[in-house]
Design a protein around this motif. Structure first.
Motif, PDB file in Angstrom:
ATOM      1  N   ILE A  86       5.259   6.121   0.673  1.00  0.00           N
ATOM      2  CA  ILE A  86       4.529   7.382   0.496  1.00  0.00           C
ATOM      3  C   ILE A  86       5.090   8.121  -0.707  1.00  0.00           C
ATOM      4  O   ILE A  86       6.312   8.288  -0.844  1.00  0.00           O
TER       5      ILE A  86
ATOM      6  N   VAL B 254       1.035   1.395   6.130  1.00  0.00           N
ATOM      7  CA  VAL B 254       1.481   1.976   4.866  1.00  0.00           C
ATOM      8  C   VAL B 254       2.880   1.481   4.537  1.00  0.00           C
ATOM      9  O   VAL B 254       3.745   1.434   5.406  1.00  0.00           O
ATOM     10  N   ASN B 255       3.098   1.091   3.283  1.00  0.00           N
ATOM     11  CA  ASN B 255       4.424   0.616   2.884  1.00  0.00           C
ATOM     12  C   ASN B 255       5.281   1.694   2.252  1.00  0.00           C
ATOM     13  O   ASN B 255       6.503   1.584   2.232  1.00  0.00           O
TER      14      ASN B 255
ATOM     15  N   VAL C 216       1.029  11.979   8.359  1.00  0.00           N
ATOM     16  CA  VAL C 216       1.003  10.523   8.232  1.00  0.00           C
ATOM     17  C   VAL C 216       1.928   9.861   9.246  1.00  0.00           C
ATOM     18  O   VAL C 216       1.559   8.901   9.910  1.00  0.00           O
TER      19      VAL C 216
ATOM     20  N   ASP D  65       1.541   7.105  12.720  1.00  0.00           N
ATOM     21  CA  ASP D  65       2.122   5.781  12.880  1.00  0.00           C
ATOM     22  C   ASP D  65       3.059   5.669  14.066  1.00  0.00           C
ATOM     23  O   ASP D  65       3.641   4.636  14.298  1.00  0.00           O
TER      24      ASP D  65
ATOM     25  N   TRP E 291      -3.107   4.746  -3.071  1.00  0.00           N
ATOM     26  CA  TRP E 291      -4.231   5.389  -2.401  1.00  0.00           C
ATOM     27  C   TRP E 291      -4.078   6.885  -2.558  1.00  0.00           C
ATOM     28  O   TRP E 291      -3.209   7.501  -1.921  1.00  0.00           O
TER      29      TRP E 291
ATOM     30  N   LYS F 187       0.840  -1.198   0.000  1.00  0.00           N
ATOM     31  CA  LYS F 187       0.000   0.000   0.000  1.00  0.00           C
ATOM     32  C   LYS F 187       0.871   1.242   0.000  1.00  0.00           C
ATOM     33  O   LYS F 187       1.727   1.419   0.860  1.00  0.00           O
ATOM     34  N   VAL F 188       0.642   2.081  -0.998  1.00  0.00           N
ATOM     35  CA  VAL F 188       1.406   3.319  -1.124  1.00  0.00           C
ATOM     36  C   VAL F 188       0.441   4.488  -1.103  1.00  0.00           C
ATOM     37  O   VAL F 188      -0.531   4.504  -1.858  1.00  0.00           O
ATOM     38  N   LEU F 189       0.710   5.477  -0.235  1.00  0.00           N
ATOM     39  CA  LEU F 189      -0.142   6.660  -0.187  1.00  0.00           C
ATOM     40  C   LEU F 189       0.366   7.705  -1.168  1.00  0.00           C
ATOM     41  O   LEU F 189       1.568   7.868  -1.333  1.00  0.00           O
TER      42      LEU F 189
ATOM     43  N   TYR G  37      -4.408   5.801   6.919  1.00  0.00           N
ATOM     44  CA  TYR G  37      -2.966   5.777   7.102  1.00  0.00           C
ATOM     45  C   TYR G  37      -2.445   4.506   7.758  1.00  0.00           C
ATOM     46  O   TYR G  37      -1.276   4.424   8.097  1.00  0.00           O
TER      47      TYR G  37
ATOM     48  N   ARG H 158       4.234  -4.923   9.558  1.00  0.00           N
ATOM     49  CA  ARG H 158       3.753  -3.704   8.929  1.00  0.00           C
ATOM     50  C   ARG H 158       3.504  -2.680  10.017  1.00  0.00           C
ATOM     51  O   ARG H 158       3.062  -2.991  11.096  1.00  0.00           O
TER      52      ARG H 158
END
Lengths: 455, 223
Positions: free
Chosen positions: B91, B88-89, B113, B117, B65, B8-10, B85, B211
């Motif tokens: 950004i 997340v892997n 972000v 985390d 995303w 998952k990339v934001l 958020y 993760r």
């Protein structure tokens, strides 16, 4: 000599207002954008400065500061300048920036913006026809023609904002209207939102996989050349593509759903924050104010209705009437002239400050909601236009709140307009706006809990 | 349904910089015809060949995303955005090369972000200004992309490119400058495509480790 001193004072205050408008523009309105066309900022600040100067002259009138001839001169000067800005400069630049955004008309920018300006002037002139705002002794090029039309637009805006504000204010302040939102409601909705997005992702992965397969197979299919190959490829389309359009439709529907869920979640978060705020001391204070304002709002609506039904316009202003009541009924004797001046100063001052502040806040909210990087220039200029017209009309309407001796200057400067018409028009639009806001808020309030119950 | 390894990339950035056009270009290899405002979050999927050409080659689906909104949004919008958020892997930070403010806001976006985390024991006190220390122990790979490259006037080009190079260095990230309406910038074999590939290659390495946020926060993903 005194004229010179007075002019210097006026000029300094105008520069101050200009600076304030400039800062407001930079810090508040345009804080997320880069100002590339400085003319927009200048026009906005100039409009703001001259509008505030009018209010300043009103205050000076009440307090008796500066000599009366120089005041009259500055009134007239200010009025001419502001009409010039509102009718010539701002609409022209609005037309210019709108035309710059459209690619087709790039070549002849000036020509097309002049065309837009002439269209604006035509409609502006036509605006005066259905309203009985002029007495026949005014010529066609007199200043009263322009002011009367600006006044109509401004008074309409004032009444619309005022009506909506009068209803919305108690609605937002009072905690009676807050829906009950719990933490679990929010969590449930968030879970649904993420589930929807996961479903969108899995469907898009399917589409991606199918497309990749089709691409790899399509290589083989394209090798069938020749007449017979073409016929075959037309009739037997790969079964994947039919599925694709179906999945794509499902994805579109899911995306729409995710948007709605997101907006509902934002709504729930906002409501929860308001509930928490209402438990604080400040919140309780605002809640109390809300009850007070709702009574005030109901009273204003009744007064507006009575004014329209019984066709009367208030003859005396609140200051004189208040003093009359205290002197006659309560028997308290005091120096009427002295107090009337100070009380009207305070009253007019409060009205001015709250209306400026209220308008700037509303304009800022409006700007954030609808502007984008392309249209920010146009929107700011439209807001400057609205602001100018609003302030000019508030001077017009404020005439009614001042005792007789101060009214004369306004009547002299603005010319002989049918002031009673403007008050009647304000009452009508206020009533319409307040009632429609009540209806609108009622519907919005009703709809919201139903949406949450379908979870 | 979903593959075992979710990547998952934001895609973050100010309103109007071109995130939706960028995501569309990356995933569909086509230019987005009618961009409109993104409400909430819009997702798209890119097929990526990890370690292409080597025996370890594997095909991954990278979820991009694209999160709409501005840094100055109200707190209710920010709290709602925070649900996106989790875990997340990577950004991608997007800014508009013709608008300096959008580059300045990238720091605030990344802090929004990364603060989400942070483990609850570590309290980050910040006034929103850039602080290199916070990015030093950040392990999520970042990529900085500048859009509307074609709209920079010729004489300003060097100045803008120097500024963005500093920006990317501050984030300890690679940078790519392109124009989302022209697929030529990401043509196979161009340096931009190589940088993009390298960035995405950093992703699958994280599926082996834990993760971020999966242990501390409620995991709402269905794996």
């Amino acid at each position: 000599m005194s004229f010179f001193v007075d002019s210097v004072i006026m000029f300094t205050s105008q520069v101050l207002f200009f600076g304030f408008g400039w800062l407001f523009f930079m810090r508040q309105l345009f804080k997320d954008y880069e100002v590339r066309q400085y003319v927009v900022q200048v026009v906005f600040s100039v409009t703001f400065a001259f509008s505030c100067t009018m209010f300043e002259l009103l205050i000076f009138e009440i307090l008796g500061v500066l000599s009366s001839t120089s005041r009259y001169f500055h009134w007239k000067l200010n009025l001419y300048v502001i009409l010039l800005v509102l009718i010539f400069v701002v609409p022209f630049y609005i037309g210019y920036f709108v035309v710059s955004n459209i690619r087709l008309l790039q070549r002849q920018k000036l020509l097309f913006s002049c065309v837009v300006w002439f269209t604006f002037m035509y409609f502006f002139w036509k605006l005066g026809d259905p309203f009985p705002i002029l007495s026949p002794k005014h010529g066609i090029l007199s200043i009263e023609q322009l002011i009367s039309r600006v006044g109509v637009i401004g008074v309409t805006l004032m009444a619309l904002l005022s009506g909506f504000g009068a209803v919305n204010c108690p609605y937002t302040y009072m905690s009676y209207f807050l829906r009950n939102v719990t933490e679990s409601d929010i969590l449930a909705l968030e879970r649904r939102l993420l589930q929807t997005i996961d479903m969108i992702i899995s469907k898009k992965k399917r589409i991606g996989a199918t497309r990749r397969m089709m691409y790899l197979r399509g290589e083989d299919q394209n090798k069938q050349t020749g007449f017979w190959g073409m016929i075959k490829s037309v009739t037997s389309y790969p079964p994947g593509s039919e599925n694709l359009s179906l999945i794509q439709q499902e994805v579109d529907a899911l995306e729409e759903l995710s948007r709605q869920l997101f907006l509902e979640t934002v709504d729930l978060h906002a409501t929860k924050e308001r509930i928490e705020y209402s438990k604080t001391f400040q919140g309780k204070y605002f809640n109390f104010l809300g009850y007070f304002f709702s009574i005030y709002c109901v009273w204003k609506i009744c007064m507006a209705t009575i004014n329209i039904v019984f066709d009367r316009v208030g003859k005396t202003d609140p200051v004189t009437r208040g003093i009359e009541i205290t002197v006659n009924y309560l028997g308290i004797q005091f120096d009427v002239k002295f107090w009337s001046q100070h009380i009207s100063f305070i009253l007019v001052g409060i009205i001015i400050v709250t209306s400026i502040r209220g308008l700037l806040i509303t304009l800022t909210k409006f700007f954030y909601a609808i502007s984008s990087s392309k249209s920010s220039n146009v929107i700011v200029l439209v807001l400057a236009q609205i602001m100018g017209m609003y302030f000019v009309s508030s001077v017009l309407l404020m005439r009614m709140s001042m005792p007789l001796e101060y009214r004369t200057i306004v009547t002299e400067v603005l010319g002989e307009l049918q002031f009673s018409f403007y008050h009647r028009w304000f009452d009508v639009i206020f009533l319409v706006s307040a009632l429609s806001s009540i209806l609108f808020l009622y519907l919005a309030h009703k709809q919201a809990p139903e949406k949450n119950m379908t979870i | 349904m979903a593959s075992l390894d979710r990547v998952k990339v934001l895609v973050l950035g100010d309103s109007g910089v071109g995130k939706s056009s960028l995501v569309h270009l990356l995933c569909q290899n086509q230019v987005l015809g009618n961009p409109s405002w993104t409400v909430g979050c819009s997702v798209d999927v890119r097929v990526h060949d990890y370690k292409e050409g080597t025996p370890d080659e594997k095909t991954y689906y990278i979820e991009l995303w694209d999160i709409g909104g501005s840094v100055g949004s109200s707190s209710s919008v920010k709290s709602t955005r925070a649900v996106f958020y989790h875990s997340v892997n990577g950004i991608i930070l997007v800014h508009d090369l013709t608008n300096k403010k959008s580059s300045q806001n990238l720091t605030r976006w990344s802090l929004e972000v990364l603060n989400k985390d942070s483990s609850p024991t570590r309290v980050i006190v910040t006034n929103g200004d850039y602080d290199r220390e916070q990015f030093a122990d950040n392990q999520i790979p970042l990529l900085v992309i500048g859009t509307k490259f074609d709209q920079i006037p010729e004489n300003k080009r060097n100045e803008v490119l120097t500024r963005t190079a500093f920006l990317a260095e501050d984030f300890n990230a690679e940078e790519i400058n392109l124009d989302c309406t022209n697929p030529r910038y990401l043509a196979a074999g161009s340096s931009n495509a190589v940088k993009l590939s390298k960035f995405f290659d950093k992703m699958p390495g994280f599926s082996d480790r834990k993760r971020f946020g999966a242990g501390n926060f409620k995991n709402l993903h269905y794996d």
